[in-house]
Motif scaffolding. Structure first.
Motif, PDB file in Angstrom:
ATOM      1  N   THR A 121      17.089 109.747  38.845  1.00 51.48           N
ATOM      2  CA  THR A 121      17.486 108.582  39.643  1.00 51.48           C
ATOM      3  C   THR A 121      18.847 108.790  40.291  1.00 51.48           C
ATOM      4  OG1 THR A 121      16.207 107.105  38.197  1.00 51.48           O
ATOM      5  CG2 THR A 121      17.918 106.101  39.579  1.00 51.48           C
ATOM      6  N   LEU A 122      19.820 109.243  39.506  1.00 49.08           N
ATOM      7  CA  LEU A 122      21.175 109.384  40.038  1.00 49.08           C
ATOM      8  C   LEU A 122      21.264 110.514  41.059  1.00 49.08           C
ATOM      9  CD1 LEU A 122      23.037 108.641  36.735  1.00 49.08           C
ATOM     10  CD2 LEU A 122      23.140 107.290  38.810  1.00 49.08           C
ATOM     11  N   LEU A 123      20.553 111.611  40.834  1.00 52.48           N
ATOM     12  CA  LEU A 123      20.544 112.677  41.836  1.00 52.48           C
ATOM     13  C   LEU A 123      19.907 112.194  43.139  1.00 52.48           C
ATOM     14  CD1 LEU A 123      19.604 115.843  39.718  1.00 52.48           C
ATOM     15  CD2 LEU A 123      21.839 115.241  40.656  1.00 52.48           C
ATOM     16  N   SER A 124      18.831 111.434  43.021  1.00 46.16           N
ATOM     17  CA  SER A 124      18.163 110.913  44.226  1.00 46.16           C
ATOM     18  C   SER A 124      19.071 109.948  44.980  1.00 46.16           C
ATOM     19  CB  SER A 124      16.854 110.217  43.846  1.00 46.16           C
ATOM     20  OG  SER A 124      15.967 111.129  43.224  1.00 46.16           O
ATOM     21  N   LEU A 125      19.799 109.094  44.230  1.00 46.38           N
ATOM     22  CA  LEU A 125      20.726 108.175  44.883  1.00 46.38           C
ATOM     23  C   LEU A 125      21.847 108.928  45.592  1.00 46.38           C
ATOM     24  CD1 LEU A 125      21.000 105.329  42.210  1.00 46.38           C
ATOM     25  CD2 LEU A 125      20.056 105.117  44.504  1.00 46.38           C
ATOM     26  N   HIS A 126      22.394 109.962  44.940  1.00 49.60           N
ATOM     27  CA  HIS A 126      23.493 110.706  45.562  1.00 49.60           C
ATOM     28  C   HIS A 126      23.003 111.504  46.770  1.00 49.60           C
ATOM     29  CE1 HIS A 126      27.248 110.059  43.363  1.00 49.60           C
ATOM     30  NE2 HIS A 126      26.471 109.743  42.341  1.00 49.60           N
ATOM     31  N   GLU A 127      21.766 111.950  46.747  1.00 44.63           N
ATOM     32  CA  GLU A 127      21.219 112.577  47.953  1.00 44.63           C
ATOM     33  C   GLU A 127      21.205 111.575  49.099  1.00 44.63           C
ATOM     34  OE1 GLU A 127      18.237 115.724  45.634  1.00 44.63           O
ATOM     35  OE2 GLU A 127      17.415 114.030  46.763  1.00 44.63           O
ATOM     36  N   TRP A 128      20.801 110.356  48.795  1.00 46.19           N
ATOM     37  CA  TRP A 128      20.767 109.313  49.828  1.00 46.19           C
ATOM     38  C   TRP A 128      22.182 108.986  50.302  1.00 46.19           C
ATOM     39  CZ3 TRP A 128      17.105 107.113  52.749  1.00 46.19           C
ATOM     40  CH2 TRP A 128      17.455 105.959  53.456  1.00 46.19           C
ATOM     41  N   PHE A 129      23.120 108.799  49.341  1.00 46.28           N
ATOM     42  CA  PHE A 129      24.503 108.487  49.719  1.00 46.28           C
ATOM     43  C   PHE A 129      25.074 109.575  50.631  1.00 46.28           C
ATOM     44  CE2 PHE A 129      24.854 106.406  45.276  1.00 46.28           C
ATOM     45  CZ  PHE A 129      24.335 105.222  45.756  1.00 46.28           C
ATOM     46  N   ALA A 130      24.924 110.842  50.236  1.00 49.38           N
ATOM     47  CA  ALA A 130      25.547 111.946  50.967  1.00 49.38           C
ATOM     48  C   ALA A 130      24.907 112.142  52.339  1.00 49.38           C
ATOM     49  CB  ALA A 130      25.465 113.227  50.143  1.00 49.38           C
ATOM     50  N   GLU A 131      23.592 112.100  52.402  1.00 48.36           N
ATOM     51  CA  GLU A 131      22.899 112.385  53.660  1.00 48.36           C
ATOM     52  C   GLU A 131      23.043 111.262  54.683  1.00 48.36           C
ATOM     53  OE1 GLU A 131      19.489 115.378  51.825  1.00 48.36           O
ATOM     54  OE2 GLU A 131      18.980 113.286  52.232  1.00 48.36           O
ATOM     55  N   ASN A 132      23.426 110.070  54.197  1.00 46.92           N
ATOM     56  CA  ASN A 132      23.614 108.946  55.116  1.00 46.92           C
ATOM     57  C   ASN A 132      25.080 108.536  55.242  1.00 46.92           C
ATOM     58  OD1 ASN A 132      20.719 107.862  55.851  1.00 46.92           O
ATOM     59  ND2 ASN A 132      20.654 108.406  53.681  1.00 46.92           N
ATOM     60  N   ASP A 133      25.968 109.383  54.699  1.00 45.89           N
ATOM     61  CA  ASP A 133      27.418 109.133  54.783  1.00 45.89           C
ATOM     62  C   ASP A 133      27.790 107.757  54.254  1.00 45.89           C
ATOM     63  OD1 ASP A 133      28.018 111.647  55.894  1.00 45.89           O
ATOM     64  OD2 ASP A 133      27.497 110.938  57.899  1.00 45.89           O
ATOM     65  N   ASN A 134      27.197 107.367  53.154  1.00 48.27           N
ATOM     66  CA  ASN A 134      27.526 106.088  52.543  1.00 48.27           C
ATOM     67  C   ASN A 134      28.779 106.233  51.678  1.00 48.27           C
ATOM     68  OD1 ASN A 134      25.296 105.066  53.782  1.00 48.27           O
ATOM     69  ND2 ASN A 134      24.009 105.025  51.964  1.00 48.27           N
ATOM     70  N   PRO A 135      29.579 105.173  51.549  1.00 45.48           N
ATOM     71  CA  PRO A 135      30.905 105.275  50.920  1.00 45.48           C
ATOM     72  C   PRO A 135      30.881 105.266  49.395  1.00 45.48           C
ATOM     73  CG  PRO A 135      30.547 103.037  51.663  1.00 45.48           C
ATOM     74  CD  PRO A 135      29.343 103.813  52.105  1.00 45.48           C
ATOM     75  N   VAL A 136      30.263 106.268  48.798  1.00 40.46           N
ATOM     76  CA  VAL A 136      30.260 106.454  47.349  1.00 40.46           C
ATOM     77  C   VAL A 136      30.894 107.812  47.070  1.00 40.46           C
ATOM     78  CG1 VAL A 136      28.844 106.684  45.272  1.00 40.46           C
ATOM     79  CG2 VAL A 136      28.205 105.038  47.043  1.00 40.46           C
ATOM     80  N   PRO A 137      31.849 107.899  46.117  1.00 41.83           N
ATOM     81  CA  PRO A 137      32.445 109.202  45.817  1.00 41.83           C
ATOM     82  C   PRO A 137      31.380 110.265  45.587  1.00 41.83           C
ATOM     83  CG  PRO A 137      33.616 107.477  44.650  1.00 41.83           C
ATOM     84  CD  PRO A 137      32.428 106.820  45.291  1.00 41.83           C
ATOM     85  N   GLY A 138      31.592 111.451  46.151  1.00 44.83           N
ATOM     86  CA  GLY A 138      30.625 112.538  45.987  1.00 44.83           C
ATOM     87  C   GLY A 138      30.798 113.225  44.652  1.00 44.83           C
ATOM     88  N   VAL A 139      30.767 112.426  43.582  1.00 42.95           N
ATOM     89  CA  VAL A 139      31.007 112.920  42.224  1.00 42.95           C
ATOM     90  C   VAL A 139      29.983 112.286  41.292  1.00 42.95           C
ATOM     91  CG1 VAL A 139      32.637 113.077  40.312  1.00 42.95           C
ATOM     92  CG2 VAL A 139      33.483 113.091  42.667  1.00 42.95           C
ATOM     93  N   LEU A 140      29.384 113.108  40.443  1.00 44.28           N
ATOM     94  CA  LEU A 140      28.508 112.621  39.382  1.00 44.28           C
ATOM     95  C   LEU A 140      28.965 113.261  38.081  1.00 44.28           C
ATOM     96  CD1 LEU A 140      26.047 111.066  38.352  1.00 44.28           C
ATOM     97  CD2 LEU A 140      24.630 113.043  38.950  1.00 44.28           C
ATOM     98  N   ILE A 141      29.363 112.428  37.114  1.00 43.89           N
ATOM     99  CA  ILE A 141      29.877 112.919  35.833  1.00 43.89           C
ATOM    100  C   ILE A 141      28.901 112.538  34.734  1.00 43.89           C
ATOM    101  CG2 ILE A 141      31.801 112.869  34.210  1.00 43.89           C
ATOM    102  CD1 ILE A 141      33.631 112.137  36.489  1.00 43.89           C
ATOM    103  N   LEU A 142      28.410 113.538  34.017  1.00 41.50           N
ATOM    104  CA  LEU A 142      27.463 113.346  32.916  1.00 41.50           C
ATOM    105  C   LEU A 142      28.123 113.789  31.624  1.00 41.50           C
ATOM    106  CD1 LEU A 142      24.296 114.916  34.611  1.00 41.50           C
ATOM    107  CD2 LEU A 142      25.014 112.523  34.657  1.00 41.50           C
TER     108      LEU A 142
END
Length: 650
Positions: free
Chosen positions: A543-564
């Motif tokens: 889920t989180l990888l899919s969301l970050h793909e969406w954020f990054a590819e659409n230039d949405n304002p979410v930090p490009g960081v995922l911490i597990l």
């Protein structure tokens, strides 16, 4: 483009103690090692430096030996250094930060060069700007009649997975388990997915303000339309003005709000005492006499209301009994009177005279006639009694209002007399009264007569209607549904690559329940019912990888960081504290997680940075080639350098 993290820096409590943990932007960074080496503290330090309202760093060596925390944020051609002190003794959190704009590649500055002068809320705004968040946007909160201003703190819901979250079957997003957070997450998801149109958000904010303006305006109009006698405070000031010889005694006859206000203004402009009333006059005594009369009137009004209600109740009881008696007597109607011989009854079957009817029956028929007459009379009286009760209650309410004004006047005059007793001089006494009148006119006079306002109700209602027409809730819902449909396809593809249970079914991210749901022929299956811990981990990561793909590819304002934080915990025994070899199957499942991360990183080509804190230390290149820090107890490696620790207490 939004930011990533190039390093975490800690400053010890002793001079010269600085330790930086660097990270590679745009790729996978694995920090592996034994327990209690400070791995999990990395996430809490980053959270704290990003303007957290709490101090999330757990008790232990990090708290004991670190005095200041810092992170370095980077994006193309820009670098921001953010530092924050640990809370001082007995304080919950440090409320000021140090934020420095640096040239790309600059190292962390010495502690002595840091100036902690930026308030936390200002720092949050600066970080939100650096993240690319539009701070003019407001989105409606779910479950509350307020608007939310999205910030970097809200974006972190989709960037962090703490140790108690990454495999949690009940929690999908960071801090979802805290009070009010679920509704906040629901409110900001449309904005961070890009479903909230900026113009629509601004219109929604204007609509909210227009509705508030209408509500305030209607309240002012209601106050302006109230035509009541002057307030008790105004009447009391009028009495004081007369006592201080600022007005003539006949001014006491004025009772309207407008008239009293006019006289008070005259008293304020007066420059010499007027002939006063007889010094033997006692306004308090007059007011108390009036109060006694009002109480007597109120007592009589209450007694009259009680009598009327008793009469009404008795009428009701009589009516019930009379109806029952009439029903019994009506059966005597079987014997009808001969219209010619009124004293002879007739048989209801053959109409022949029945002279043997007993006189008692005739008497009962007369009684029935009387009862019907009484019922008719009572039927007319009951509405009149109810009307009298209503009028009496209205008079009682008016008396109560007069009592309240009377008490207010008594209080005001009593207070004034206390002050006047200390100023026997007439001129100084008049000056004190004029000061009280001036204060009243400045702050409360308009309330006595209600504000004079222009009726703009129709204008405001027209504006609200126009804004409601321009707004399109359906448009935002349609965009959100469309975006989620595309994201759901990516979640399903990743779930199938990880061979998760129910991955063959239709999967969807449910933004209302904040979970992943599999739609099966047997019905919907939420994440908490999807088998074991490795399924929960897999769906979190997918889920989180899919969301970050969406954020990054659409230039949405979410930090490009995922911490597990420690995703491998589902494969280790609960009492694991050191190195341990994974079973073959578990090793494959864990490697599949890292391979999924690699596929997303390749797809995004530097737009996402993944930081993983791990117990595991796999030899496979998908893992080992990306280990940036290895903190083992035997090597003395940890977040807090061994040299800082004066006494080891493992």
């Amino acid at each position: 483009m939004t930011f990533q993290i190039s390093g975490v820096t800690i400053y010890g409590k002793q001079p010269g103690q600085v330790h930086t943990v660097p990270f590679n932007p745009g790729g996978l960074n694995i920090v592996t090692g034994d327990s209690r080496r400070g791995k999990s503290a990395l996430l809490t330090i980053i959270d704290y430096c990003l303007a957290s309202s709490e101090y999330p760093v757990k008790a232990g060596k990090v708290r004991d030996y670190v005095g200041t925390f810092a992170i370095t944020l980077v994006k193309p051609e820009q670098q921001l250094f953010v530092a924050r002190r640990a809370p001082e003794a007995k304080k919950a959190v440090s409320t000021v930060l140090c934020i420095l704009s640096q040239a790309p590649g600059s190292p962390p500055p010495p502690l002595d060069d840091l100036r902690f002068v930026t308030p936390k809320d200002v720092a949050k705004d600066i970080l939100s700007d650096f993240c690319g968040i539009d701070r003019n946007i407001r989105v409606p909160a779910v479950g509350r009649a307020t608007l939310i201003a999205p910030s970097v703190r809200h974006a972190l819901f989709f960037c962090f997975q703490a140790q108690n979250e990454v495999t949690n079957q009940d929690v999908l997003f960071h801090s979802q388990g805290k009070e009010w957070r679920p509704n906040t997450i629901r409110g900001v998801i449309p904005y961070f997915l890009g479903a909230t149109d900026r113009e629509q958000a601004l219109l929604r904010s204007r609509l909210r303000l227009a509705r508030k303006d209408l509500s305030d305006h209607e309240a002012k109009l209601a106050a302006a339309r109230v035509l009541a006698p002057a307030a008790g405070q105004a009447q009391a000031l009028l009495t004081e003005a007369i006592e201080a010889h600022l007005l003539r005694p006949e001014a006491s006859r004025e009772t309207t709000a407008e008239g009293v206000l006019r006289l008070l203004r005259q008293a304020l402009l007066h420059r010499g005492p007027q002939p006063g009333p007889d010094p033997t006059d006692d306004p308090i005594s007059d007011l108390r006499t009036r109060r006694t009369e009002l109480r007597s009137h109120a007592s009589r009004a209450r007694a009259r209301i009680a009598d009327l209600k008793t009469t009404l109740a008795e009428n009701g009881d009589f009516t019930d009994q009379a109806h029952e008696q009439r029903a019994r007597l009506a059966t005597l109607g079987l014997l009808r009177r001969d219209p010619v011989a009124s004293d002879v009854a007739q048989c209801p079957v053959c109409d022949s005279p029945v002279r043997s009817a007993h006189a008692t029956a005739m008497t009962l028929l007369d009684e029935l006639s009387h009862i019907q007459s009484d019922l008719h009379t009572i039927g007319r009286d009951t509405p009149a009694i109810e009307r009298m009760i209503s009028e009496a209650e209205g008079r009682l309410q008016d008396i109560r209002s007069q009592l309240a004004r009377n008490q207010e006047e008594i209080n005001e005059i009593t207070t004034a007399f206390r002050a006047l007793d200390q100023e026997p001089d007439d001129v100084r006494r008049a000056a004190i009264v004029q000061g009280r009148i001036s204060l009243y006119l400045d702050t409360a006079a308009q309330l006595a007569i209600g504000p004079r306002v222009e009726d703009r109700t129709e204008e405001l209602r027209t504006r609200i209607a126009e804004l409601e027409t321009l707004l399109s809730e359906d448009s935002q819902r349609d965009r959100l549904t469309s975006f989620l449909s595309l994201i759901n396809q990516e979640i399903r593809a990743k779930a199938q690559a990880l061979d998760l249970e129910h991955s063959k079914s239709t999967l969807r991210l449910d933004v209302n329940r904040l979970t992943v749901v599999a739609d099966t022929p047997e019905g919907p299956i939420p994440l908490k019912n999807m088998g074991s811990g490795d399924n929960h981990l897999g769906y979190h990561v997918a889920t989180l990888l899919s969301l970050h793909e969406w954020f990054a590819e659409n230039d949405n304002p979410v930090p490009g960081v995922l911490i597990l934080d420690q995703p491998s915990q589902v494969y280790f025994p609960p009492d694991h504290v050191g190195e341990e070899t994974l079973e073959s199957d578990d090793r494959i499942l864990l490697l599949n997680i890292f391979k999924a991360i690699h596929r997303t990183l390749r797809r995004l080509n530097g737009k996402l940075q993944v930081i993983v804190m791990e117990h595991a230390d796999l030899e496979d290149p998908a893992f080992s080639d990306y280990v940036v820090h290895r903190w083992r107890r035997r090597d003395g490696q940890a977040l807090v350098p061994a040299a800082w620790i004066t006494s080891e207490t493992d």
